[in-house]
Design a protein around this motif. Structure first.
Motif, short mmCIF file in Angstrom:
data_model
loop_
_atom_site.label_atom_id
_atom_site.label_comp_id
_atom_site.label_asym_id
_atom_site.label_seq_id
_atom_site.Cartn_x
_atom_site.Cartn_y
_atom_site.Cartn_z
N ARG A 213 45.23 36.12 34.57
CA ARG A 213 44.61 35.46 33.07
C ARG A 213 44.01 36.77 32.39
N LEU A 214 44.39 36.69 31.09
CA LEU A 214 43.73 37.88 30.41
C LEU A 214 42.36 37.51 29.97
N THR A 215 41.41 37.64 30.91
CA THR A 215 40.04 37.29 30.66
C THR A 215 39.30 38.48 31.03
N ASP A 216 37.99 38.28 30.92
CA ASP A 216 37.18 39.45 31.45
C ASP A 216 37.06 39.67 32.77
N GLN A 217 37.09 38.73 33.64
CA GLN A 217 37.04 38.59 35.13
C GLN A 217 38.18 39.67 35.63
N ASP A 236 58.18 57.80 33.33
CA ASP A 236 59.25 56.85 33.46
C ASP A 236 58.79 55.60 34.17
N TRP A 237 57.66 55.41 34.12
CA TRP A 237 57.00 54.26 34.92
C TRP A 237 56.40 53.22 33.84
N THR A 238 56.56 52.15 33.87
CA THR A 238 55.79 51.06 33.08
C THR A 238 54.67 50.16 33.71
N LEU A 239 53.91 49.79 32.83
CA LEU A 239 52.83 48.92 33.35
C LEU A 239 53.31 47.28 32.92
N ASP A 240 53.53 46.51 33.60
CA ASP A 240 53.86 45.16 33.46
C ASP A 240 52.75 43.96 33.51
N VAL A 241 52.21 43.65 32.24
CA VAL A 241 51.23 42.74 32.32
C VAL A 241 51.64 41.33 32.13
N TYR A 242 51.56 40.40 33.35
CA TYR A 242 51.91 39.27 33.22
C TYR A 242 50.63 38.24 33.28
N GLY A 243 50.59 37.60 32.00
CA GLY A 243 49.36 36.53 31.84
C GLY A 243 49.13 36.22 30.54
N ALA A 244 48.04 35.16 30.34
CA ALA A 244 47.83 34.74 28.72
C ALA A 244 46.44 34.45 29.00
N ARG A 269 52.74 34.82 30.27
CA ARG A 269 52.49 34.01 31.53
C ARG A 269 53.67 33.81 32.04
N THR A 270 53.92 33.77 33.36
CA THR A 270 55.30 33.62 34.04
C THR A 270 55.26 32.45 34.97
N ASP A 271 56.14 31.60 35.04
CA ASP A 271 56.31 30.65 36.26
C ASP A 271 56.95 31.18 37.31
N ASP A 272 57.62 32.39 37.31
CA ASP A 272 58.50 32.98 38.43
C ASP A 272 57.77 34.33 38.78
N VAL A 273 56.74 34.07 39.66
CA VAL A 273 55.93 35.23 40.35
C VAL A 273 56.96 35.88 41.01
N PRO A 274 57.75 35.26 42.11
CA PRO A 274 58.57 35.96 42.89
C PRO A 274 59.56 37.02 42.28
#
Length: 382
Positions: A213-217, A236-244, A269-274
């Motif tokens: 989650r995109l929260t302070d914690q 050549d690397w990216t940071l992929d941030v999954y969450g809301a 947000r993603t429902d496909d974590v794998p």
């Protein structure tokens, strides 16, 4: 052989996006597979919801349609004379009484040997007022001692959990700390690893994944500061941030201010974590506090080596530093950047740690954790 108990799992919400909700529904399925009759109860329905199947196979109840109002505390004599505020408070108290009675009705339907598992401290306020006669009540906390100690939940735990049959935290280290703080009913129960993907990540994508989650914690602000040190070295690397979450706008603005828009992808947000993990070669967790983080276990199950802040006993119990992942001192942004640079720059290390992570994390398998729950039910019934 299971005796088929009635098990009630009570949380702040049954559909709020987050790890505790995921744990609750997975646990409900596992206990149902053992022959138990499960009912999940949330204090309220959530705004930011998790996708649930239309018919999960067990009852799901919310006591309130939305978050209930907080109690009114008048400040001084003049405040006490405010009629509208007094009316609102009277309505809140009446509605709470109705919610508690609804919960009592649910509990009264239990057969002998029933168990109530309260997964979060706030929800215990309603359970504590409900009729639990004849039921075994087990309280839980899904965060570390230090994280609870630094918040108002510490007082709630002391007030609501001290007299329960059993109170569970996630690690033996935290159980020992709470016992030293006077909680004589404390035990520990790790979270279970939901599943092992049949095929690990190939670790070929030049992607570092963060899922939460995109929260302070969750400390994504600190992750962005760390990535600002990594990105120039790893163009050549990216940071992929999954969450809301509530901090998304501020985090995106921070990202732009740091000049990282070209190397950070906001995936939502993603429902496909794998699937997300299969596209990644490194996982990062930048939390300020954690309990026993499922996302970390899922990454390791996918064979993705992790860099994480050592912010809780649960983190260092899951990741064995230097063997199957790299830990940085909690909140140390330079150290987290260093761990990310080491993992992104060394494919041989990534492969070795990823393979060890996938093997080692299986000690938290569902079969093992369910066996421990059954043992606990039998022990408390004596």
């Amino acid at each position: 052989m299971s005796t088929g108990r009635d098990v009630f799992i009570v949380a702040n919400s049954t559909d709020e996006l987050g790890g505790v909700t995921g744990w609750m529904h997975r646990m409900a399925h596992l206990l149902q597979e053992q022959g138990h009759r499960v009912h999940t109860v949330g204090v309220h329905a959530a705004e930011l919801t998790m996708a649930l199947p239309e018919d999960p196979g067990y009852p799901v109840t919310a006591l309130y349609p939305a978050h209930p109002p907080t109690p009114w505390t008048p400040k001084g004599v003049r405040d006490r004379l405010r009629i509208p505020a007094r009316r609102r408070e009277a309505a809140r108290v009446a509605r709470k009484r109705q919610a508690v009675e609804r919960l009592s009705e649910i509990f009264r339907a239990a057969r002998p040997g029933g168990v109530v598992i309260v997964t979060q401290v706030w929800a215990m306020e309603w359970v504590g007022e409900a009729d639990t006669d004849g039921l075994t009540v087990i309280g839980m906390s899904h965060e570390s001692y230090d994280y609870s100690r630094a918040s108002h939940r510490y007082r709630w735990i002391k007030n609501h959990y001290a007299d329960l049959e059993r109170w569970l935290v996630l690690t033996e280290e935290d159980a020992d700390t709470w016992a030293g703080d006077g909680m004589n009913n404390v035990g520990f129960m790790p979270n279970a690893l939901a599943s092992l993907p049949p095929v690990p990540s190939p670790r070929t994508g030049r992607s570092v994944a963060s899922i939460g989650r995109l929260t302070d914690q969750k400390g994504i602000d600190m992750l962005l500061d760390a990535w600002a040190l990594v990105a120039p070295e790893r163009p050549d690397w990216t940071l992929d941030v999954y969450g809301a979450g509530e901090d998304e706008a501020a985090l995106r603005a921070q990202c732009t201010g740091l000049g990282l828009d070209g190397s950070v992808r906001w995936r939502g947000r993603t429902d496909d974590v794998p699937g997300a993990l299969a596209r990644s070669s490194v996982f990062v967790q930048s939390s300020r506090g954690e309990g026993f983080p499922l996302a970390l276990m899922e990454a390791m199950a996918s064979g993705v080596p992790c860099a994480a802040f050592d912010c809780a006993p649960g983190v260092r119990e899951i990741v064995r530093d230097g063997q199957d992942g790299l830990l940085a001192p909690a909140g140390d942004i330079d150290a987290l950047a260093d761990r990310l640079l080491r993992l992104t720059g060394n494919p041989r290390m990534r492969d070795a740690m990823g393979d060890r992570a996938r093997t080692g994390v299986q000690r938290f398998s569902e079969a093992e954790i369910v066996r421990r729950w059954e043992e606990l039910f039998a022990l408390l019934e004596r």
